[in-house]
Enzyme design. Structure first.
Site, PDB file in Angstrom:
ATOM      1  N   GLU A  21      35.165   3.693 -63.296  1.00 24.83           N
ATOM      2  CA  GLU A  21      34.957   5.009 -63.917  1.00 24.83           C
ATOM      3  C   GLU A  21      33.524   5.505 -63.733  1.00 24.83           C
ATOM      4  O   GLU A  21      32.633   4.723 -63.403  1.00 24.83           O
ATOM      5  CB  GLU A  21      35.289   4.943 -65.410  1.00 24.83           C
ATOM      6  CG  GLU A  21      34.331   4.074 -66.211  1.00 24.83           C
ATOM      7  CD  GLU A  21      34.323   4.421 -67.699  1.00 24.83           C
ATOM      8  OE1 GLU A  21      33.788   5.489 -68.042  1.00 24.83           O
ATOM      9  OE2 GLU A  21      34.840   3.628 -68.496  1.00 24.83           O
ATOM     10  N   LYS A  82      31.946  15.485 -69.219  1.00 25.34           N
ATOM     11  CA  LYS A  82      32.690  14.261 -69.527  1.00 25.34           C
ATOM     12  C   LYS A  82      34.169  14.632 -69.457  1.00 25.34           C
ATOM     13  O   LYS A  82      34.646  15.439 -70.253  1.00 25.34           O
ATOM     14  CB  LYS A  82      32.298  13.769 -70.920  1.00 25.34           C
ATOM     15  CG  LYS A  82      33.079  12.554 -71.390  1.00 25.34           C
ATOM     16  CD  LYS A  82      32.670  12.154 -72.797  1.00 25.34           C
ATOM     17  CE  LYS A  82      33.750  11.305 -73.432  1.00 25.34           C
ATOM     18  NZ  LYS A  82      33.543  11.113 -74.869  1.00 25.34           N
ATOM     19  N   VAL A 102      38.105   6.822 -69.128  1.00 23.30           N
ATOM     20  CA  VAL A 102      39.231   5.936 -68.821  1.00 23.30           C
ATOM     21  C   VAL A 102      40.507   6.748 -68.576  1.00 23.30           C
ATOM     22  O   VAL A 102      41.265   6.465 -67.648  1.00 23.30           O
ATOM     23  CB  VAL A 102      39.439   4.903 -69.950  1.00 23.30           C
ATOM     24  CG1 VAL A 102      40.751   4.146 -69.782  1.00 23.30           C
ATOM     25  CG2 VAL A 102      38.262   3.923 -69.987  1.00 23.30           C
ATOM     26  N   ASP A 134      40.704  11.960 -84.710  1.00 27.22           N
ATOM     27  CA  ASP A 134      40.076  11.630 -83.430  1.00 27.22           C
ATOM     28  C   ASP A 134      40.662  10.344 -82.835  1.00 27.22           C
ATOM     29  O   ASP A 134      40.329   9.234 -83.239  1.00 27.22           O
ATOM     30  CB  ASP A 134      38.556  11.498 -83.603  1.00 27.22           C
ATOM     31  CG  ASP A 134      37.826  11.448 -82.270  1.00 27.22           C
ATOM     32  OD1 ASP A 134      38.501  11.338 -81.224  1.00 27.22           O
ATOM     33  OD2 ASP A 134      36.584  11.522 -82.270  1.00 27.22           O
ATOM     34  N   SER A 136      41.333   8.837 -78.946  1.00 22.29           N
ATOM     35  CA  SER A 136      40.982   9.103 -77.550  1.00 22.29           C
ATOM     36  C   SER A 136      42.208   9.421 -76.707  1.00 22.29           C
ATOM     37  O   SER A 136      43.269   8.810 -76.873  1.00 22.29           O
ATOM     38  CB  SER A 136      40.277   7.896 -76.954  1.00 22.29           C
ATOM     39  OG  SER A 136      40.008   8.113 -75.587  1.00 22.29           O
ATOM     40  N   ASP A 138      42.446   8.434 -73.952  1.00 19.58           N
ATOM     41  CA  ASP A 138      42.701   7.163 -73.248  1.00 19.58           C
ATOM     42  C   ASP A 138      44.032   6.558 -73.685  1.00 19.58           C
ATOM     43  O   ASP A 138      44.785   6.030 -72.866  1.00 19.58           O
ATOM     44  CB  ASP A 138      41.592   6.130 -73.531  1.00 19.58           C
ATOM     45  CG  ASP A 138      40.251   6.507 -72.937  1.00 19.58           C
ATOM     46  OD1 ASP A 138      40.162   7.544 -72.245  1.00 19.58           O
ATOM     47  OD2 ASP A 138      39.282   5.761 -73.180  1.00 19.58           O
ATOM     48  N   LYS A 155      35.239  -1.093 -78.425  1.00 19.56           N
ATOM     49  CA  LYS A 155      34.038  -1.210 -79.242  1.00 19.56           C
ATOM     50  C   LYS A 155      34.342  -1.095 -80.718  1.00 19.56           C
ATOM     51  O   LYS A 155      35.185  -0.309 -81.123  1.00 19.56           O
ATOM     52  CB  LYS A 155      33.071  -0.098 -78.851  1.00 19.56           C
ATOM     53  CG  LYS A 155      31.771  -0.712 -78.457  1.00 19.56           C
ATOM     54  CD  LYS A 155      30.789   0.292 -78.045  1.00 19.56           C
ATOM     55  CE  LYS A 155      30.101  -0.296 -76.845  1.00 19.56           C
ATOM     56  NZ  LYS A 155      29.320   0.629 -76.110  1.00 19.56           N
TER      57      LYS A 155
HETATM   58  N1  PSU Z   1      33.488   2.729 -74.465  1.00 23.56           N
HETATM   59  C1  PSU Z   1      32.369   2.124 -74.001  1.00 23.56           C
HETATM   60  N2  PSU Z   1      31.598   2.759 -73.064  1.00 23.56           N
HETATM   61  C2  PSU Z   1      31.961   3.986 -72.563  1.00 23.56           C
HETATM   62  C3  PSU Z   1      33.171   4.576 -73.038  1.00 23.56           C
HETATM   63  C4  PSU Z   1      33.879   3.918 -73.987  1.00 23.56           C
HETATM   64  O1  PSU Z   1      32.041   1.057 -74.445  1.00 23.56           O
HETATM   65  O2  PSU Z   1      31.252   4.557 -71.724  1.00 23.56           O
HETATM   66  C5  PSU Z   1      33.613   5.880 -72.452  1.00 23.56           C
HETATM   67  C6  PSU Z   1      34.820   5.603 -71.578  1.00 23.56           C
HETATM   68  O3  PSU Z   1      34.729   6.399 -70.424  1.00 23.56           O
HETATM   69  C7  PSU Z   1      35.972   6.040 -72.450  1.00 23.56           C
HETATM   70  C8  PSU Z   1      35.376   7.195 -73.196  1.00 23.56           C
HETATM   71  O4  PSU Z   1      37.105   6.409 -71.731  1.00 23.56           O
HETATM   72  O5  PSU Z   1      34.053   6.761 -73.470  1.00 23.56           O
HETATM   73  C9  PSU Z   1      36.116   7.530 -74.456  1.00 23.56           C
HETATM   74  O6  PSU Z   1      35.609   8.705 -75.019  1.00 23.56           O
HETATM   75  P1  PSU Z   1      36.389   9.406 -76.241  1.00 23.56           P
HETATM   76  O7  PSU Z   1      36.188   8.497 -77.407  1.00 23.56           O
HETATM   77  O8  PSU Z   1      35.701  10.736 -76.399  1.00 23.56           O
HETATM   78  O9  PSU Z   1      37.801   9.555 -75.814  1.00 23.56           O
HETATM   79 MN    MN Z   2      37.876  11.959 -79.224  1.00 23.95          MN
END
Ligand code: PSU
Ligand code: MN
Length: 297
Positions: A21, A82, A102, A134, A136, A138, A155
């Site tokens: 990614e 992003k 992701v 919220d 993701s 993903d 995380k």
């Molecule tokens: N978790 C990490 N490092 C990252 C991300 C997640 O430890 O860089 C990034 C990944 O690209 C993941 C995205 O897909 O953050 C998720 O963002 P959001 O929570 O806005 O969906």
């Molecule tokens: Mn989000």
């Protein structure tokens, strides 16, 4: 879509390819460590016998297999979007630069015919979801896309039990690579139980069976951070709790949440968290390359 010659050649000849990614480069790590890490992760894939394909959007072109110059560009450019899946067409149509999360990386990788993808950590269900909703993208993309994603768990900025529950609801298999616990990125253990696998071959066979019985979804391979880089849970939690508190105070919401928390944790840890992050991504790249090789046997 621009697929570089090396990747195209590998795909056409049934050779192992690992997708990577670009959000981790543009929004996940500070410059210049972001570029160094991206190149080191590619090297790790190569060393283990597969072809790396870093994915992103440059001036409106989807790129599968960025070269060094493109990685440097995406790691330094200002105003890199992003991208979760929904923003891909916007980014292409308006000829912007975009780093793929992701969800967007999985989508594009599958489109290009790549079956294995190494990331640092997947997104998931955020803490306080009952207020913010919220979750993701993903999660949804993993539910719909045929791909193997190697991740160091998720995380603990997230709500990990809810993230696992949601993956179950969505029909996404999560297996532990040499472990029966879902790891939490900086830490190897969480007490959350998942089924374990012991080899890349087992993952490849599971994926094969999944495809052959018509289940369309990702297989998430949870690969714990190497012991030498593990950060004790009490310490990681302190940084994370502080970052979460600041995030709420500042009223940061939506897609800005994850990048804010990640960069604050790196600052609060005096760079320790960054070292851990780099180590675990490389470790995931190695395992992903092994799986890609096993798939093509
Ligand atoms: N978790 C990490 N490092 C990252 C991300 C997640 O430890 O860089 C990034 C990944 O690209 C993941 C995205 O897909 O953050 C998720 O963002 P959001 O929570 O806005 O969906
Ligand atoms: Mn989000």
């Amino acid at each position: 879509m621009k697929v570089n010659d090396e990747v195209l050649n590998a795909l056409e000849n049934g050779k192992p390819v690992v997708a990577l990614e670009s959000t981790i480069i543009a929004q996940g790590m500070p410059y210049p460590k972001n570029i160094e890490t991206a190149l080191a992760v590619e090297e790790e894939v190569r060393k283990n016998g597969a072809v790396p394909a870093t994915i992103g959007v440059i001036k409106g072109d989807i790129v599968v297999g960025m070269d060094r110059k493109q990685i440097e560009y995406i790691g330094r450019a200002k105003n890199v979007m992003k991208l979760s899946t929904r923003e891909i067409p916007y980014c292409i149509a308006l000829k912007k630069d975009g780093a793929t999360t992701v969800s967007a990386t999985s989508y594009i990788a599958a489109l290009a015919g790549i079956e294995v993808f190494a990331t640092g950590g997947i997104g998931g269900v955020h803490r306080g979801v009952e207020k913010t909703m919220d979750i993701s993208r993903d999660m949804e993309e993993l539910a719909e896309t045929d791909i193997i994603v190697v991740t160091a768990g998720a995380k603990s900025i997230l709500d990990l039990p809810k993230t696992l529950e949601y993956l179950e609801t969505k029909g996404v298999l999560v297996v532990g690579f040499g472990t029966d616990e879902f790891p939490a990125f900086y830490t190897r253990k969480t007490g959350l139980t998942i089924p374990s696998v012991n080899s890349a071959e087992e993952v490849a066979t599971i994926y094969d069976k999944k495809v052959s019985i018509g289940i369309n979804s990702a297989v998430v391979v949870a690969n714990p951070i190497p012991e030498a880089f593990e950060i004790p849970k009490e310490i990681a939690d302190q940084w994370i709790d502080k970052a979460l508190e600041e995030c709420e105070k500042k009223g940061i919401t939506g897609k800005k949440v994850t990048p804010f928390l990640l960069s604050r944790v790196v600052e609060l840890s005096n760079g320790k968290a960054l070292k851990a992050n780099i180590a675990l991504v490389k470790n995931n790249a190695r395992v992903a390359a092994e799986i890609a090789k096993a798939l093509h046997k």
